[in-house]
Design an enzyme around this catalytic site. Sequence first.
Site, mmCIF file in Angstrom:
data_model
loop_
_atom_site.group_PDB
_atom_site.id
_atom_site.type_symbol
_atom_site.label_atom_id
_atom_site.label_comp_id
_atom_site.label_asym_id
_atom_site.label_seq_id
_atom_site.Cartn_x
_atom_site.Cartn_y
_atom_site.Cartn_z
ATOM 1 N N HIS A 1 -2.253 -3.472 -6.778
ATOM 2 C CA HIS A 1 -2.800 -3.141 -5.456
ATOM 3 C C HIS A 1 -4.301 -3.410 -5.415
ATOM 4 C CE1 HIS A 1 -3.698 -0.005 -2.163
ATOM 5 N NE2 HIS A 1 -3.107 -1.029 -1.608
ATOM 6 N N SER B 1 0.831 -1.209 0.000
ATOM 7 C CA SER B 1 0.000 0.000 0.000
ATOM 8 C C SER B 1 0.857 1.247 0.000
ATOM 9 C CB SER B 1 -0.874 0.024 1.258
ATOM 10 O OG SER B 1 -1.625 -1.146 1.361
ATOM 11 N N GLU C 1 -5.355 -0.986 -8.359
ATOM 12 C CA GLU C 1 -4.440 0.054 -8.841
ATOM 13 C C GLU C 1 -3.198 -0.628 -9.407
ATOM 14 O OE1 GLU C 1 -5.081 3.934 -5.990
ATOM 15 O OE2 GLU C 1 -4.094 2.223 -5.087
ATOM 16 N N ASN D 1 -5.485 5.656 -1.465
ATOM 17 C CA ASN D 1 -5.066 5.928 -0.079
ATOM 18 C C ASN D 1 -4.652 7.379 0.128
ATOM 19 O OD1 ASN D 1 -5.640 3.498 1.132
ATOM 20 N ND2 ASN D 1 -3.703 2.575 0.508
HETATM 21 N N1 LIG Z 1 -5.417 -4.778 4.872
HETATM 22 C C1 LIG Z 1 -5.781 -4.029 3.837
HETATM 23 O O1 LIG Z 1 -6.878 -3.467 3.791
HETATM 24 C C2 LIG Z 1 -4.857 -3.894 2.655
HETATM 25 C C3 LIG Z 1 -5.368 -3.405 1.445
HETATM 26 C C4 LIG Z 1 -4.520 -3.334 0.332
HETATM 27 C C5 LIG Z 1 -3.190 -3.705 0.449
HETATM 28 N N2 LIG Z 1 -2.717 -4.162 1.647
HETATM 29 C C6 LIG Z 1 -1.316 -4.581 1.700
HETATM 30 O O2 LIG Z 1 -1.302 -5.999 1.580
HETATM 31 C C7 LIG Z 1 -0.185 -6.539 2.315
HETATM 32 C C8 LIG Z 1 -0.661 -7.580 3.309
HETATM 33 O O3 LIG Z 1 -1.583 -6.984 4.193
HETATM 34 P P1 LIG Z 1 -2.621 -7.864 5.039
HETATM 35 O O4 LIG Z 1 -3.638 -6.921 5.551
HETATM 36 O O5 LIG Z 1 -3.039 -9.056 4.251
HETATM 37 O O6 LIG Z 1 -1.669 -8.350 6.250
HETATM 38 P P2 LIG Z 1 -1.854 -9.627 7.196
HETATM 39 O O7 LIG Z 1 -1.094 -9.304 8.431
HETATM 40 O O8 LIG Z 1 -3.290 -10.023 7.303
HETATM 41 O O9 LIG Z 1 -1.116 -10.805 6.388
HETATM 42 C C9 LIG Z 1 0.257 -10.853 6.139
HETATM 43 C C10 LIG Z 1 0.639 -12.318 5.989
HETATM 44 O O10 LIG Z 1 1.961 -12.387 5.489
HETATM 45 C C11 LIG Z 1 2.586 -13.529 6.055
HETATM 46 N N3 LIG Z 1 4.024 -13.405 5.931
HETATM 47 C C12 LIG Z 1 4.875 -12.590 6.612
HETATM 48 N N4 LIG Z 1 6.148 -12.784 6.191
HETATM 49 C C13 LIG Z 1 6.109 -13.733 5.224
HETATM 50 C C14 LIG Z 1 7.077 -14.369 4.412
HETATM 51 N N5 LIG Z 1 8.368 -14.054 4.520
HETATM 52 N N6 LIG Z 1 6.672 -15.315 3.515
HETATM 53 C C15 LIG Z 1 5.366 -15.639 3.395
HETATM 54 N N7 LIG Z 1 4.382 -15.063 4.157
HETATM 55 C C16 LIG Z 1 4.753 -14.133 5.051
HETATM 56 C C17 LIG Z 1 2.087 -13.524 7.501
HETATM 57 O O11 LIG Z 1 2.244 -14.815 8.088
HETATM 58 C C18 LIG Z 1 0.608 -13.106 7.301
HETATM 59 O O12 LIG Z 1 -0.229 -14.228 7.146
HETATM 60 C C19 LIG Z 1 0.536 -5.336 2.941
HETATM 61 O O13 LIG Z 1 1.560 -4.915 2.073
HETATM 62 C C20 LIG Z 1 -0.574 -4.267 2.977
HETATM 63 O O14 LIG Z 1 -0.053 -2.953 2.957
HETATM 64 C C21 LIG Z 1 -3.513 -4.286 2.748
#
Ligand SMILES: NC(=O)c1ccc[n+]([C@@H]2O[C@H](COP(=O)([O-])OP(=O)(O)OC[C@H]3O[C@@H](n4cnc5c(N)ncnc54)[C@H](O)[C@@H]3O)[C@@H](O)[C@H]2O)c1
Length: 296
Positions: free
Chosen positions: A152, A131, A164, A203
């Site tokens: 994204h 993000s 995006e 965002n």
């Molecule tokens: N939450 C949102 O609304 C949202 C929206 C768009 C984008 N994002 C982006 O998406 C990404 C993930 O966010 P999320 O909300 O799913 O987080 P989350 O915490 O729910 O999930 C992250 C996952 O990544 C795993 N992980 C960590 N290190 C790892 C590795 N080395 N290899 C494999 N898996 C690994 C963790 O075990 C966890 O299950 C971030 O970059 C965030 O900025 C989030």
Amino acid sequence: MTSERHEVTDLPSDITRVGVVGCGQMGAGIAEVCARSGLDVKVAETTGEALEIGRTRLQNSLSKAAARGKISEEERDATLARLSFTTDLGEFADRDLVIEAVVENEQVKTEIFQVLDQVTRPGAILASNTSSIPLVKLAVATSRPDQVIGIHFFNPAPVQKLVELIPALTTSEETIKRAEALVQNVLDKHAIRAQDRSGFVVNALLVPYLLSAIRMFESGIASREDIDNGMEFGCAHPMGPLKLSDLIGLDTVASIADSMYAEFKEPLYAAPPLLQRMVDAGRLGRKTGSGFYPYN
Ligand SMILES: NC(=O)c1ccc[n+]([C@@H]2O[C@H](COP(=O)([O-])OP(=O)(O)OC[C@H]3O[C@@H](n4cnc5c(N)ncnc54)[C@H](O)[C@@H]3O)[C@@H](O)[C@H]2O)c1
């Protein structure tokens, strides 16, 4: 130039095998979208335990979609059959595209991009769902900076129509077109292009609004319910800003705000102290069972 209107590609997509790294909120949703669209999807997590949690998350989401009549039971089973799981990124050697969706941490993501660069074949696109981390930093960590791009998705990925596309300064037009063809023509999402600037399009507009709502709550101007009801009933938003922050995850909101503040030094992007304290306390919103609201 992103500021110029671009023609949406009508190229057929050449991507059939997708890898997803991370099976949290977003990774599970992205894997579901890809598998429901007929792609062969392999999902990687850190440990067997995290993988089981991710697999269950995906299965539950698909069962819910079937129970609500959004997909048939046959489609659910066929989608599950297109999904496989691993803790070894080495199994991504045959992927045409890998979408990374792990924690929003530059060092963790950079290391993953370096590994993906080693294990995937030349020509495979490496994408991040970040993000806020500059795509160019992930691109230059690889030997294929022209084939790295931001894809994204929005939360929940199976529901939200927008994606995006964020080319880094190094990304080739061919990579953009291949990603766009997949997103528009296979995943049936609406793609918009954004420059590689913290916050991208959505965002950059949304986060200052969420932070304003948190500041309003923190200063005692109104209750959490009145703030959320204000925007739901007054502006027809489907969800008020505090509920939405809980859904996104307060750690994610804080880290997007921090990176936008670091880039632009705009006070509107500075995370309010309450947000930081809630993150420190582990009250991250829905995913931890407690945020601005309790979730049981
Ligand atoms: N939450 C949102 O609304 C949202 C929206 C768009 C984008 N994002 C982006 O998406 C990404 C993930 O966010 P999320 O909300 O799913 O987080 P989350 O915490 O729910 O999930 C992250 C996952 O990544 C795993 N992980 C960590 N290190 C790892 C590795 N080395 N290899 C494999 N898996 C690994 C963790 O075990 C966890 O299950 C971030 O970059 C965030 O900025 C989030």
